[in-house]
Motif scaffolding. Structure first.
Motif: not given
Length: 345
Positions: A8-9, A13-15, A20-21
Motif C-alpha cells: 500500500y505504501l 508513493t506511485l499515486t 506531481l507529474l
C-alpha cells in the motif's frame, strides 16, 4: 502484514508521484501558453507602435489599427498605457482618450461584468487612466450593484469624480456616507470648480469626514476663490473643523484681517499656535516675527519646528535664527534655530 503495508505504501508513493507529474505537466503547458500569448501580444505591439504614435501626435484614425481579437486589444491597451505615463500635452492626452474610447470601450464594457474581481479592478484603473468618459453610465450602474468590494466602490467613486459626475455630491452624502477621510479626499481632489462649488454650498450638511477632506483639498489646490468661505468656516466652527480651516488658510496664504490670527499665536492649544505660526510664515507678516521668536522656545516640538520654518521664510530669516542661536539659553530653541539655519545648505 509487513508485505501488505509495503504494498500500500508503494501504491501511495506511485499515486503521489503521478499527481506531481500531472501538476508539473500542467504548469509546463500553462507556462508555454503564457509565453506564446506574450510573444503574440509583443508582435502586435511592434506592428502597431508607429501607427499609434502617429495617431497620438497627428490625430485622426487609421485602417491599419483594426483589432479583431483579444491579443490585439491587449497590445493596444499596453501601448496606450505606456504612453499615458509619459504624455503631458492636453492635445495628446485627448487623442489618447479618443483612441482608447474607440478601440477599448466595448472590450472594457464586457469585462466590467466579469465575475473575477481582479479583472474588474484592472479595467477600472484603465478607464480612469485613459479617461474613457463614454463608459460613465456603465461605471455608474456598477456602483449601484450589491456585493461590490470596498476597493471597487472607492475606485468607481474616484472615476465618477474624475468625469465630473453631476450627482457625485448625492452619492457621497447619501449612498456612501461612511467612507474614511482619506478616501473622501482622494475623490474630492479630482473635482473641478463647478462641482466643487456644490460641496462648498452644502458644507454645513456634509458629514465631518467629508468636511475635513474638502478643507484639505482646498488647501492643497490653493484655491484663492474660496478664501472667504474658509475664513467663515474658521469663525463659525470649533474643534477639528476649525483647525482644518486654519490649516487651509495657511496653505493658501491669504487672509482678510491678520490681527485675528496673530492672537492665535498665544492660544492655549498647541495645534492653533503651530498653524498660526505656519500662516504667519506663509503671509511673511513681519508683525508676527517677535512672537515667532518666542514660539521657537515653545514647550511643543511641533510648534518650535513650525516657528523655525516660518522664520526661515522671511528674507532676513537666517539672521534672526542666528541671533537666537547665539543669545538664547534654551537648548531646545538653540537646536531648532541651528536646524533651520542649516536646512538645505
Amino acid at each position: 502484514m509487513l508485505h501488505t503495508e509495503l504494498f500500500y505504501l508503494g501504491i501511495l508513493t506511485l499515486t503521489f508521484s503521478g499527481l506531481l507529474l500531472i501538476l508539473l505537466a500542467y504548469l509546463i503547458i500553462r507556462k508555454a501558453f503564457v509565453i506564446r500569448n506574450r510573444r503574440t501580444i509583443d508582435t502586435y505591439k511592434q506592428r502597431y507602435n508607429s501607427v499609434i504614435f502617429k495617431l497620438l501626435t497627428d490625430g485622426g484614425y487609421s485602417r491599419e489599427l483594426n483589432p479583431q481579437n483579444n491579443h490585439q486589444l491587449k497590445a493596444i491597451e499596453e501601448m496606450l498605457s505606456s504612453y499615458a505615463n509619459v504624455l503631458e500635452g492636453e492635445q495628446e492626452k485627448k487623442a489618447l482618450s479618443e483612441l482608447a474610447s474607440l478601440y477599448l470601450k466595448d472590450y472594457y464594457r464586457k469585462r466590467l461584468k466579469s465575475e473575477k474581481w481582479s479583472r474588474r479592478m484592472n479595467v477600472l484603473y484603465h478607464i480612469e487612466d485613459f479617461h474613457i468618459k463614454p463608459l460613465l453610465e456603465d461605471v455608474y450602474k456598477m456602483v449601484k450593484k450589491k456585493g461590490l468590494s470596498y476597493e471597487e466602490t472607492v475606485h468607481i467613486l474616484r472615476i465618477l469624480a474624475s468625469f465630473q459626475f453631476e450627482d457625485i455630491l448625492g452619492l457621497l452624502t447619501k449612498d456612501f456616507s461612511t467612507l474614511s477621510e482619506f478616501e473622501y479626499r482622494s475623490i474630492v481632489i479630482r473635482l473641478e470648480q463647478k462641482e466643487m462649488d456644490q460641496f462648498v454650498l452644502s458644507f454645513h450638511k456634509l458629514q465631518t469626514a467629508l468636511q475635513m477632506a474638502l478643507l484639505d483639498v482646498l488647501s492643497i489646490k490653493k484655491e484663492l476663490s474660496y478664501q472667504y468661505f474658509i475664513e467663515k468656516v474658521f469663525l463659525d466652527y470649533t474643534g477639528e473643523i476649525k483647525l482644518r480651516a486654519l490649516k487651509a488658510l495657511a496653505g493658501i496664504g491669504v487672509v482678510k484681517d491678520i490681527a485675528l490670527y496673530l492672537d492665535l499665536m498665544h492660544s492655549d492649544k498647541w495645534q492653533e499656535r503651530m498653524l498660526a505660526a505656519k500662516l504667519i510664515g506663509s503671509l511673511k507678516e513681519e508683525k508676527g516675527i517677535p512672537r515667532l521668536m518666542e514660539l521657537l522656545h515653545d514647550r511643543s516640538w511641533w510648534v518650535r519646528h513650525q516657528a523655525g520654518q516660518s522664520i526661515s521664510q522671511f528674507s532676513n530669516g537666517k539672521e534672526i535664527l542666528t541671533r537666537i542661536l547665539e543669545t538664547t539659553k534654551d537648548p531646545f530653541a538653540k537646536d531648532m534655530a541651528w536646524e533651520w539655519i542649516h536646512k538645505g545648505v
